[in-house]
Design a protein around this motif. Sequence first.
Motif, short mmCIF file in Angstrom:
data_model
loop_
_atom_site.label_atom_id
_atom_site.label_comp_id
_atom_site.label_asym_id
_atom_site.label_seq_id
_atom_site.Cartn_x
_atom_site.Cartn_y
_atom_site.Cartn_z
N THR A 93 46.64 28.02 26.89
CA THR A 93 47.60 29.09 27.09
C THR A 93 46.86 30.42 27.16
OG1 THR A 93 47.93 29.50 24.74
CG2 THR A 93 49.31 27.81 25.76
N VAL A 94 47.56 31.45 27.62
CA VAL A 94 46.97 32.78 27.67
C VAL A 94 46.57 33.24 26.27
CG1 VAL A 94 47.48 35.22 28.12
CG2 VAL A 94 48.12 33.46 29.80
N THR A 138 46.52 27.48 33.94
CA THR A 138 46.53 26.84 35.26
C THR A 138 47.69 27.33 36.13
OG1 THR A 138 47.69 24.97 34.26
CG2 THR A 138 45.31 24.75 34.54
N SER A 139 48.68 27.99 35.53
CA SER A 139 49.82 28.48 36.30
C SER A 139 49.58 29.88 36.87
CB SER A 139 51.08 28.50 35.44
OG SER A 139 51.04 29.56 34.49
N GLY A 143 44.47 36.87 40.50
CA GLY A 143 44.54 38.20 39.93
C GLY A 143 45.03 38.19 38.49
N GLU A 144 45.97 37.31 38.19
CA GLU A 144 46.47 37.20 36.82
C GLU A 144 45.39 36.68 35.89
OE1 GLU A 144 51.22 36.40 37.81
OE2 GLU A 144 49.81 34.73 37.66
N ARG A 145 44.61 35.71 36.34
CA ARG A 145 43.50 35.21 35.52
C ARG A 145 42.47 36.31 35.27
NH1 ARG A 145 43.03 29.84 39.05
NH2 ARG A 145 44.65 28.60 38.02
N GLN A 146 42.23 37.14 36.28
CA GLN A 146 41.27 38.22 36.11
C GLN A 146 41.76 39.19 35.03
OE1 GLN A 146 38.44 38.09 37.32
NE2 GLN A 146 37.61 40.02 38.04
N ARG A 147 43.04 39.51 35.04
CA ARG A 147 43.58 40.43 34.04
C ARG A 147 43.48 39.82 32.64
NH1 ARG A 147 49.40 41.58 36.15
NH2 ARG A 147 49.53 42.87 34.27
N VAL A 148 43.74 38.52 32.52
CA VAL A 148 43.65 37.85 31.22
C VAL A 148 42.19 37.82 30.76
CG1 VAL A 148 43.93 35.65 30.02
CG2 VAL A 148 45.74 36.49 31.52
N ILE A 172 46.36 46.69 44.41
CA ILE A 172 45.92 48.09 44.38
C ILE A 172 46.29 48.77 43.08
CG2 ILE A 172 46.21 50.35 45.48
CD1 ILE A 172 46.55 48.86 48.14
N ARG A 173 47.52 48.58 42.61
CA ARG A 173 47.97 49.25 41.39
C ARG A 173 47.13 48.85 40.20
NH1 ARG A 173 51.85 48.11 37.29
NH2 ARG A 173 52.43 46.14 38.30
N HIS A 174 46.83 47.56 40.08
CA HIS A 174 46.07 47.10 38.93
C HIS A 174 44.59 47.47 39.03
CE1 HIS A 174 49.63 44.37 38.26
NE2 HIS A 174 49.45 44.92 37.07
#
Length: 268
Positions: A93-94, A138-139, A143-148, A172-174
């Motif tokens: 999990t995150v 895995t879900s 980009g979400e993995r990079q932020r985590v 772009i925003r992130h």
Amino acid sequence: MVRVEARGVDRRVRDVALLRAVALDAPPGSTVGLLGPNGSGKSTLLRVLAGLDRPDAGRVLLDGVDRAERPRREIARRVAVVTQHTPADADMTVGEVLRLGRIPHRALLAPAGADDERRVADALDGAGLSGWERRRWTSLSGGERQRVAIARALVQEPEVLLLDEPTNHLDIRHRFALLADLARAPVTVVAALHDLDLAGQYCDRIVLLAGGRVEAAGTPADVLTAETIARVFGVAAEVIAAPAGRVRILLRAPDQGDSGFWSIRGDQ
């Protein structure tokens, strides 16, 4: 916060010189951008700074002490690394991913405590990921993995943060939010970047690599000149001065004339 230095670093693989006498100085609390075309040595230099690869010559210093002479546990607490590619198949999990960043601060095999949980929650909130703790790794999108992954590095509470293409999968925003957060954070940051405009706006210093050597180093205004960009990247650029030695960069595709479309992208 820690001063990070590379002095005369060489790195070779199978008789191919990847780095040649590279010097880098990241003062405490600064944000240093590594720029250069593909194959210039940015990722290799970050791996050497992180201790993932040994230099064939030269030294990496943390506050004047050779990195190799510092205890591993101390390095694990003080230096965090985010690589360009994160595993896609980790069955976690995150929240579990972020708790990995607290391991250097706990006794061997000790479970996460209340302080660890508070810091994980704060990191999720700070990264705009509140409510994500039970989401499966895995879900997530790239980009979400990079932020985590970046949140995991920050929950480690490092004094040095080494990032390889941290904006690569972000929208772009992130991208703007991440670099603004890093510029404010009480940590020494060395980041390999592709986007010249973002580097010009948010980095205190730039180290420009070409062919494994340092082509130029200094403030964004010192390094990111139209002449240097044309020579190293092979594109025309308009450089706009900004406060505190920062710059804005507009790039033009090589096949466009004077009326061609200008872009702020710096991907090479």
